[in-house]
Every structure is written in structure tokens, then in C-alpha cells.
Design a protein around this motif. Sequence first.
Motif, PDB file in Angstrom:
ATOM      1  N   ASP A 105       0.865  -1.188   0.000  1.00  0.00           N
ATOM      2  CA  ASP A 105       0.000   0.000   0.000  1.00  0.00           C
ATOM      3  C   ASP A 105       0.905   1.243   0.000  1.00  0.00           C
ATOM      4  OD1 ASP A 105      -1.727   2.122   0.567  1.00  0.00           O
ATOM      5  OD2 ASP A 105      -3.098   0.823   1.680  1.00  0.00           O
ATOM      6  N   MET A 106       1.004   1.916  -1.175  1.00  0.00           N
ATOM      7  CA  MET A 106       1.906   3.062  -1.290  1.00  0.00           C
ATOM      8  C   MET A 106       1.460   4.228  -0.406  1.00  0.00           C
ATOM      9  SD  MET A 106       4.519   2.420  -2.976  1.00  0.00           S
ATOM     10  CE  MET A 106       5.089   4.098  -2.856  1.00  0.00           C
ATOM     11  N   GLU A 107       0.172   4.351  -0.172  1.00  0.00           N
ATOM     12  CA  GLU A 107      -0.307   5.435   0.691  1.00  0.00           C
ATOM     13  C   GLU A 107       0.265   5.316   2.090  1.00  0.00           C
ATOM     14  OE1 GLU A 107      -4.572   7.429   2.081  1.00  0.00           O
ATOM     15  OE2 GLU A 107      -4.499   5.905   0.499  1.00  0.00           O
ATOM     16  N   ASN A 108       0.385   4.069   2.589  1.00  0.00           N
ATOM     17  CA  ASN A 108       0.943   3.850   3.917  1.00  0.00           C
ATOM     18  C   ASN A 108       2.475   3.947   3.903  1.00  0.00           C
ATOM     19  OD1 ASN A 108      -1.618   3.496   4.920  1.00  0.00           O
ATOM     20  ND2 ASN A 108      -1.591   1.248   4.624  1.00  0.00           N
ATOM     21  N   ILE A 109       3.085   3.585   2.767  1.00  0.00           N
ATOM     22  CA  ILE A 109       4.545   3.756   2.655  1.00  0.00           C
ATOM     23  C   ILE A 109       4.890   5.256   2.655  1.00  0.00           C
ATOM     24  CG2 ILE A 109       6.522   3.429   1.120  1.00  0.00           C
ATOM     25  CD1 ILE A 109       5.337   0.759   0.279  1.00  0.00           C
TER      26      ILE A 109
END
Length: 577
Positions: free
Chosen positions: A200-204
Motif C-alpha cells: 500500500d503506497m499510501e501507507n509507505i
Amino acid sequence: MKVKNKDRIKRQNKKTIRSEMVNMLVWTSIMTMLLVGGGLSVIIFQWSSIALREDMDFYMESVEKQFTNHLLFWERSVIYLSENENMNYFFRTGSTEGIEKVMKQGINLFSNQNMVSDTFPIVSDYYVFSKNMEYKGIHFYPETQSADNIKNTRIIDGIKRYRDQDKMFYYRKNGQEIECYFSVYDDDMERMGYCVAIFDMENINKIFSKLEKYQTYYWSIQTNDGTEIGGTGLNGILKDELINLDGEIKKDHKKYLYKKNQDSFGLSTYIIIPKSKLYLDIRPGFQLAWAIAVSMFIAVVVSALYYSRRVTYPLQRIVKKIEQVGTGDFETKLENYNILEFQQISDSFNEMTVRIETLIKEVYETQLLVKEARLQYLQAQINPHFMFNVLTMIAIKVKKHRDEELYQTVTSFAGLMRGKLFRRNEVEIKLKEEMEIAGFYLYLQSERFKDIITYNIEWESDEIKECYVPRLCIEPIVENAVIHGLEPKGTEGRIRVAIREASEDSINIVVEDDGVGFNVNEMDDRKDNKNPRVGVMNIQRLIRNLYGDKYGVLFQSEIGKGTIVTVCLPMRKDRTV
């Protein structure tokens, strides 16, 4: 009056002691402020730049380490799955019985390493595939059946693509999700199956957002072949330019600090921050240094103003008292002062005013005696008014005997005496009145030198007759023309007086004779009373004192040919004085 105005202007242009003291202390304060502020700034810059560089390196390393630790979750989960017997059986046969339970157990063992801020998972979904393409997936977030079916279809397509490529890892982006495809091997490095992890790039992004304290920063997550799968980009900097694990690089005349790290699953992370952002945290130190310097400057300026006033106030009092003495107030006195030098000035000043007042009283008494003596002398003289009245009476009797020539002579003499003696308090009279006095004189002289001296007076216009001019500014010049010009000639002579406008605001009175003339250059060398220039120069000074240097008397003369005297006056219809 002009001298007083000039003296006042000169005094206004002079600097005061207080202004000099304040200027000296202010400039000293400015230099002190610059030295203190500059010195503190250099010290703070050197100390802070080292400390903040270490802090920035630590911060970048901390962010990279967090991301690496989150990847360890997935690495450990994969190792766990590859060593589990049930999973090995699934990979060989494709039987999914009990597989979901094993997958959940593996996730729960390392779930704390998967969460960002204990809430948001880095790996949101993962799948396992057997050799015969049977699969099972686990989701961290609940999904609808239709969404699950769409995702399963996409993952199966991704596995097929991965199997067709000779790569250890295969990455594919889908919106805010990054799909990672890789193989699972046994102890003999034989491929057992496949795994898919969805990041999940949003969380990265939440991990790398901690760098926002530096306002401008760049980060990138790249595969081994240089493909960027997440981040902001490196602002035009290539990864091959980042040789060491950390350091400094210059690009387009700008310096950058960077960190890079080789992570699991064929990924590398890069963090780049402009070196200029290093000084953001130094700014408060600079502000503190200059705040101290400015505070010192203000304190010194306030002190300078206070002490300069304390020192110059007595001087201002002394100057004020001196000005009072200048107006004639000799009873004023200076007060006592605690400062020795000021007290000495006060004592000397008070003694001086007493002495001046005494001398003035003595001079005043002497002047009263002189005035009384003059009054007695005047009383002993013939009363001019009596003389004028007698002349008037004689003129009336001559008029009755019809002797017009004698009547005119007596009347002219009376008029001449009246103009010279009875109007002494008037500085300015009308031009026609001044020319009347000059006319009386010329008439008397023409009668005296019958058929030898002739004259004429020419007016350009009647309007200029009403202009005001200095009293007796023309008659003495006419008198000079007769005495020094025509009388020495001994033959017939003529005087011409012309009154005309010179400009819109000035008039010229020209007195011209055809007498003996004189050398203008030699005239100033004569010191006797017969010098015609003595009386004329008095007229010159009077005109310039009244009207300014623009106006005055001009001589033109040539021996044997005569003299021309031009009087330039302003055209005024009212009195100046």
C-alpha cells in the motif's frame, strides 16, 4: 537684517554637541552590534552545521531503517511459509485445505512489523500459488465479493506474466498499490510455488512523510533495473551518480545530501535533501544572535540619548541665557551646577552680565548728556521752519510786485530747502517729488549761470511718477553734474534727465551732462571730499540695502565729452520702509 539672517542660517547648519555625541555612540553601537552579531553567527553556524548535518543523516537513516524493518515482516513471513509442511504440501499438490489458517498464523507472528503507526499495514494483501496455479489470498481490509474477484483476476494475470519472464522479482503498479511477484524455493533451491505481496503506497508515504520537517525532500523506491515504483523522484539525479551509501552531491549548481539502501525483494531506497534545508534549523540560532546584538544596540542608543541629554541640557540652558542677554536682558542669571566646568561657566557668565549692565548704564548716562548738549546747540540755531516761513512771505510780496522771475527763484529755493530739511524722517518719497527737488536745484543753477547752464527733464510716462524711490537719490547726482561737470567747463553746458521704464518691474533715471568728464578708473584713488563718487556711493549703499544688489548706480564718463549716471530702481507703488 540680512547679516542676522545669514548668521541664523549658519547656526542652523552647525552640528550640536548632542548630535555629535549621539552619532559617535550610535556608530559605536552599530560596529559593536555587527561584531557581536557576526561573531555569534559564525560560532552558531559552525557548531550548528555540524550538529544538524549529523541530525539530518540520522533522520534519513532512521526513515530508511523503518522502511527496511517493514520489509523484514514480509521476508520473515515468506521464510515461515516455505518451512511450513502444510504450505509445502500445498505448493506440490495445490490442495488449499488448512492453508488459510497457516497464512493467518504467519501474518500474526510478524504483524507488528507490518504496521505503520500501529494502524496502517504496508502489505495489504498477499497470495500464494502452487505449481498447478491453485491459489489462496489473504486481505488485511475487508472487501466485497466483486472487488475480490476483480483483484484475483488481476493477480492471476500478473502471475502468468511473471512466469513468462526470467526475473527473480516482478513489480507492477495499480493505482496506489504495488504488486510484487516472486518465487518460493525449497532447500535444494527448487521452485515450489509463487507468492504475491501487494504494498500500500499510501501507507509507505506515511513513513517518508516524516521528512517534511525539511520542507523540500526527494525519495524513491526502485527495482534492480532502475524502475521507480514509488516516491517523489530524485529531481533529475540519476541513481548511478549516488556512488556511496551516503554523502553529498552537486547538481545544477546546487548541493544535496543523500542516503541509499539496498533492501529485500530487489528494492533500493534513495533519500535526497537539498543542503540548503540544513540551515532551516540554524535560523533560530541566527535570529537569537542578532536579537542579542540588536538589543545591545537599542540599549546603547537609549543610554546615549539619556546621557547626551544629561550633558547637553546645561549647555542648552547656557545658550538660551546668552540669547536673552543678546536681546538686552542683562538681569538673567545662570543657575548653579554640580559639574565643576559648568559651574565655572555659570560664575563667569553672571559676573559678565553684571559688568555689562554697569557699563550700559554709564554709556546711557553719557548719551543723555550728549543729547542735552545737542538740544541746547540746536536751540541756538536759526529755526528752519522760521526760515521757510520768511522765504514764503518774501515770495508772496514779490508776486504782488509782479516780478515773476524773482518769485520763481524764491519759490524754488524754498522748495529746495523744504525737500532737504523738512522730510528727513521719510526714507522714500514719490519719484515726482524727488524730481521736483532736483528741478528746483537745476532752476536755481540755471538762473545763477544765465545762458550757460541749460537743462531739461523727460518723462517716458506719467505712470512712473507715482513710484516710490529713496529720498535725495537723484538731486545729489544732478548737483554733482553741475559742480564737477559743467562749472569746471566754463562754457555752455547742458544737463538732460530722462526717466523711463527699464523692464516690467524696474525703472532707470539717466542723468547726462556734456561737462569735462573724468577717468572712472582714477576716481576711486581720490580720498578728498571733492571726489564725486563719495556721495554717489552713499546712494549706492542705500539703494542696495533697501532693494538688493540687483539695483544701484552705474557710471559712464569720458574726459572732455561728459558723464552719464544711470540709477536703476524697482518699480514700486508703495513704500518698502
